[in-house]
Every structure is written in C-alpha cells, then in structure tokens.
Design a protein around this motif. Structure first.
Motif, PDB file in Angstrom:
ATOM      1  N   ARG A  22       0.829  -1.205   0.000  1.00 27.53           N
ATOM      2  CA  ARG A  22       0.000   0.000   0.000  1.00 27.53           C
ATOM      3  C   ARG A  22       0.873   1.268   0.000  1.00 27.53           C
ATOM      4  O   ARG A  22       0.577   2.232  -0.690  1.00 27.53           O
ATOM      5  N   ARG A  23       1.957   1.224   0.796  1.00 28.22           N
ATOM      6  CA  ARG A  23       2.865   2.377   0.878  1.00 28.22           C
ATOM      7  C   ARG A  23       3.548   2.609  -0.469  1.00 28.22           C
ATOM      8  O   ARG A  23       3.588   3.735  -0.974  1.00 28.22           O
ATOM      9  N   ASP A  24       4.047   1.514  -1.078  1.00 27.05           N
ATOM     10  CA  ASP A  24       4.710   1.632  -2.383  1.00 27.05           C
ATOM     11  C   ASP A  24       3.739   2.159  -3.440  1.00 27.05           C
ATOM     12  O   ASP A  24       4.089   3.028  -4.233  1.00 27.05           O
ATOM     13  N   LEU A  25       2.521   1.615  -3.433  1.00 26.20           N
ATOM     14  CA  LEU A  25       1.552   2.011  -4.458  1.00 26.20           C
ATOM     15  C   LEU A  25       1.168   3.483  -4.309  1.00 26.20           C
ATOM     16  O   LEU A  25       1.019   4.194  -5.306  1.00 26.20           O
ATOM     17  N   SER A  26       1.027   3.946  -3.072  1.00 22.41           N
ATOM     18  CA  SER A  26       0.729   5.361  -2.845  1.00 22.41           C
ATOM     19  C   SER A  26       1.829   6.234  -3.433  1.00 22.41           C
ATOM     20  O   SER A  26       1.570   7.240  -4.098  1.00 22.41           O
ATOM     21  N   ALA A  27       3.078   5.823  -3.178  1.00 20.89           N
ATOM     22  CA  ALA A  27       4.211   6.600  -3.693  1.00 20.89           C
ATOM     23  C   ALA A  27       4.214   6.574  -5.222  1.00 20.89           C
ATOM     24  O   ALA A  27       4.468   7.593  -5.873  1.00 20.89           O
ATOM     25  N   MET A  28       3.918   5.415  -5.816  1.00 19.23           N
ATOM     26  CA  MET A  28       3.870   5.317  -7.289  1.00 19.23           C
ATOM     27  C   MET A  28       2.811   6.245  -7.857  1.00 19.23           C
ATOM     28  O   MET A  28       3.013   6.890  -8.885  1.00 19.23           O
ATOM     29  N   LEU A  88       4.004   9.064 -10.251  1.00 21.55           N
ATOM     30  CA  LEU A  88       3.891   8.744 -11.680  1.00 21.55           C
ATOM     31  C   LEU A  88       2.464   8.518 -12.180  1.00 21.55           C
ATOM     32  O   LEU A  88       2.076   9.047 -13.217  1.00 21.55           O
ATOM     33  N   LEU A  89       1.692   7.729 -11.442  1.00 21.37           N
ATOM     34  CA  LEU A  89       0.444   7.220 -12.046  1.00 21.37           C
ATOM     35  C   LEU A  89      -0.687   8.238 -12.076  1.00 21.37           C
ATOM     36  O   LEU A  89      -1.554   8.171 -12.935  1.00 21.37           O
ATOM     37  N   ALA A  90      -0.694   9.155 -11.106  1.00 15.43           N
ATOM     38  CA  ALA A  90      -1.800  10.114 -11.057  1.00 15.43           C
ATOM     39  C   ALA A  90      -1.260  11.537 -10.995  1.00 15.43           C
ATOM     40  O   ALA A  90      -0.183  11.776 -10.454  1.00 15.43           O
ATOM     41  N   ASN A  91      -2.003  12.446 -11.577  1.00 17.70           N
ATOM     42  CA  ASN A  91      -1.721  13.867 -11.406  1.00 17.70           C
ATOM     43  C   ASN A  91      -2.623  14.344 -10.280  1.00 17.70           C
ATOM     44  O   ASN A  91      -3.807  14.621 -10.500  1.00 17.70           O
ATOM     45  N   THR A  92      -2.061  14.418  -9.071  1.00 14.33           N
ATOM     46  CA  THR A  92      -2.919  14.620  -7.894  1.00 14.33           C
ATOM     47  C   THR A  92      -3.537  16.017  -7.814  1.00 14.33           C
ATOM     48  O   THR A  92      -4.360  16.279  -6.947  1.00 14.33           O
TER      49      THR A  92
END
Lengths: 79, 79
Positions: free
Chosen positions: A55-61, A65-69
């Motif tokens: 979950r921590r890694d995916l949040s960082a990804m 990279l994956l989302a424009n927050t």
C-alpha cells in the motif's frame, strides 16, 4: 501480491474524453445516458506479499507517476 | 443509476503502455514490480433505474463503442 489502482478525475474537473463518449453513444442511438467520465485502471503485480508495504509503495507510485494529484484522485485495492 | 465499466486487455495481448509504466517505475527506483497492465474505467450515469435494462444497454455500449472485443474484455458493475 496483485493490486488495482484506479485513477479518476476529481469532481468538478472537466472531462472532454467523457463528453466525447457521451456524444458518440448518443449518435449510436443510446438514449438516457446522463454522464460519462473516463478513468484509468492499473493492474500491478508486486513482488512483496506484505499488504502495508504494498500500500505504501503504491501510494508513492501514484503520487510520483500514475496520477496527477492536482486534478486526479486515486484508490488502491489489494486483490 | 450509476455504473462502472472496466475494460482490460485480454490475457496474452501485448500491453506496450503497461511495459512503459514498468520501465518508468523502475527508473524512479521502485523495485519489485513484476508486471503492470493498464485498463480503462468508464463511470456512466444512466437515466434508467432498471438493473436488467441498464446491464443490457451497457453490454451493447461495450460491444459497439467502449471495448474492442477482439483484444479487450469488459466487466460491468452497477453501483
């Protein structure tokens, strides 16, 4: 461990792609479509089997990279 | 009635976009990512409140516009 990351535009952000799909559906004769919004789905296979670490890694990804927050929000689902 | 339509590449179909994301994650220092596959998500707001009718309409929309059923499969979730 497999995970799904769903990235969608935040409410209030204009979605021209969704509008185009609405138009195309209407041209094809589909009535009663109020709104279409398009998002992205990432199916990610991670080597780790630790849910917290995943979950921590995916949040960082997502943040990097994956989302424009600024305009997108993301949701992580571990499968 | 709101629905989600998830369109993903069938197994065995090459996903260059997913491969590019794998490469980018690895360049950013994320290790332990075995595979990434990207799909599409459509959030559709329908006027009907009949679940059967909604499901039938959404299937037709997928077959005719939203998915390329030669290489993609789709899943419909009524919310």
């Amino acid at each position: 461990m497999k995970a799904k990351v769903i990235v969608t535009l935040k409410n209030g952000v204009l979605d021209p792609q969704g509008k185009a799909i609405e138009g195309a559906l209407s041209s094809l004769g589909f009535e009663g479509v109020n709104q279409v919004r398009q998002g992205k789905l990432f199916e990610i296979d991670l080597a780790t089997s630790d849910a917290d670490e995943a979950r921590r890694d995916l949040s960082a990804m997502c943040d990097r990279l994956l989302a424009n927050t600024v305009i997108e929000s993301y949701r992580i689902e571990l499968v």
